[in-house]
Structure formats: C-alpha cells, structure tokens
Design a protein around this motif. Structure first.
Motif, PDB file in Angstrom:
ATOM      1  N   ALA A 250      17.071  44.272 -25.208  1.00  0.00           N
ATOM      2  CA  ALA A 250      16.550  44.042 -25.745  1.00  0.00           C
ATOM      3  C   ALA A 250      15.220  45.369 -25.420  1.00  0.00           C
ATOM      4  N   ALA A 251      14.565  45.603 -24.763  1.00  0.00           N
ATOM      5  CA  ALA A 251      13.303  46.559 -24.368  1.00  0.00           C
ATOM      6  C   ALA A 251      14.196  47.529 -24.735  1.00  0.00           C
ATOM      7  N   ALA A 252      16.327  47.369 -23.910  1.00  0.00           N
ATOM      8  CA  ALA A 252      16.410  48.998 -24.093  1.00  0.00           C
ATOM      9  C   ALA A 252      16.500  49.520 -25.912  1.00  0.00           C
ATOM     10  N   VAL A 253      16.923  47.823 -26.672  1.00  0.00           N
ATOM     11  CA  VAL A 253      17.127  48.699 -28.202  1.00  0.00           C
ATOM     12  C   VAL A 253      16.082  49.079 -29.018  1.00  0.00           C
ATOM     13  N   ALA A 254      14.918  48.646 -27.869  1.00  0.00           N
ATOM     14  CA  ALA A 254      13.311  48.765 -28.916  1.00  0.00           C
ATOM     15  C   ALA A 254      13.532  50.266 -28.097  1.00  0.00           C
ATOM     16  N   TYR A 255      13.915  50.993 -27.569  1.00  0.00           N
ATOM     17  CA  TYR A 255      13.702  52.236 -26.041  1.00  0.00           C
ATOM     18  C   TYR A 255      14.004  52.968 -27.277  1.00  0.00           C
ATOM     19  N   GLY A 256      15.704  53.033 -27.488  1.00  0.00           N
ATOM     20  CA  GLY A 256      16.386  53.667 -28.349  1.00  0.00           C
ATOM     21  C   GLY A 256      15.708  53.887 -29.626  1.00  0.00           C
ATOM     22  N   ILE A 257      14.976  52.632 -30.349  1.00  0.00           N
ATOM     23  CA  ILE A 257      14.079  52.793 -31.459  1.00  0.00           C
ATOM     24  C   ILE A 257      13.266  53.481 -31.545  1.00  0.00           C
ATOM     25  N   TYR A 258      12.761  53.434 -30.815  1.00  0.00           N
ATOM     26  CA  TYR A 258      11.241  54.150 -30.682  1.00  0.00           C
ATOM     27  C   TYR A 258      11.937  56.103 -30.729  1.00  0.00           C
ATOM     28  N   LEU A 259      13.303  56.221 -29.363  1.00  0.00           N
ATOM     29  CA  LEU A 259      13.065  57.144 -29.663  1.00  0.00           C
ATOM     30  C   LEU A 259      13.937  58.361 -30.553  1.00  0.00           C
ATOM     31  N   ILE A 260      14.261  56.953 -32.180  1.00  0.00           N
ATOM     32  CA  ILE A 260      14.849  57.307 -33.385  1.00  0.00           C
ATOM     33  C   ILE A 260      13.910  58.080 -33.606  1.00  0.00           C
ATOM     34  N   VAL A 261      12.917  57.239 -34.038  1.00  0.00           N
ATOM     35  CA  VAL A 261      11.467  56.836 -34.652  1.00  0.00           C
ATOM     36  C   VAL A 261      10.820  57.996 -34.691  1.00  0.00           C
ATOM     37  N   ALA A 262      10.597  58.024 -32.985  1.00  0.00           N
ATOM     38  CA  ALA A 262       9.233  59.007 -33.013  1.00  0.00           C
ATOM     39  C   ALA A 262       9.420  60.080 -33.025  1.00  0.00           C
TER      40      ALA A 262
END
Length: 77
Positions: free
Chosen positions: A65-77
């Motif tokens: 879940a942390a890896a997926v959240a970090y990937g989403i953060y990289l895409i959105v930010a």
C-alpha cells in the motif's frame, strides 16, 4: 524525433524490478494469511507461528500500500 534509448531502458528496468517486488510482497502476504494452525503440533504456544505469519502478512500488505501510495504521489505531485 530522437528517442533516448538509455532512458527508455532505465524506465523499463525500474518498472520491471518494482513490479516483480510488489507482486512478490503481495504473494508473501497471501501466503502469510493462508497459514493455519497445526493441530498435531506439540510444545510451545499454540498460535505463535500463526500470529507471526499473520503479522508478517500485514506488514507485506502495508508495504504494498505504501508503494502504491508513493507511486500515486509521484504522478499527482
């Protein structure tokens, strides 16, 4: 149009390693949750291996879940 083949290869390699790592973590979580107590086991606390396996499974799912959240953060930010 120029294609930077080195950068494309780097992105492919990182994506491949990350995908294999996430699938491996998720698989370890599934295996940890599927562990059942052995009724024939004698000695020691009855549920200790099962509790450790379940805790490890939750850690694996948390890392996924942390890896997926970090990937989403990289895409959105």
């Amino acid at each position: 149009m120029n294609i930077d083949w080195a950068a494309l290869g780097t992105v492919f390699g990182v994506s491949l390693v990350t995908t294999v790592a996430l699938v491996g973590l998720f698989t370890l979580g599934i295996v940890g949750l599927s562990k059942q107590p052995d009724p024939a086991a004698q000695g020691g606390p009855a549920g200790t291996p099962v509790l450790l396996a379940r805790a490890g499974a939750y850690v694996c799912f948390g890392l996924c879940a942390a890896a997926v959240a970090y990937g989403i953060y990289l895409i959105v930010a």
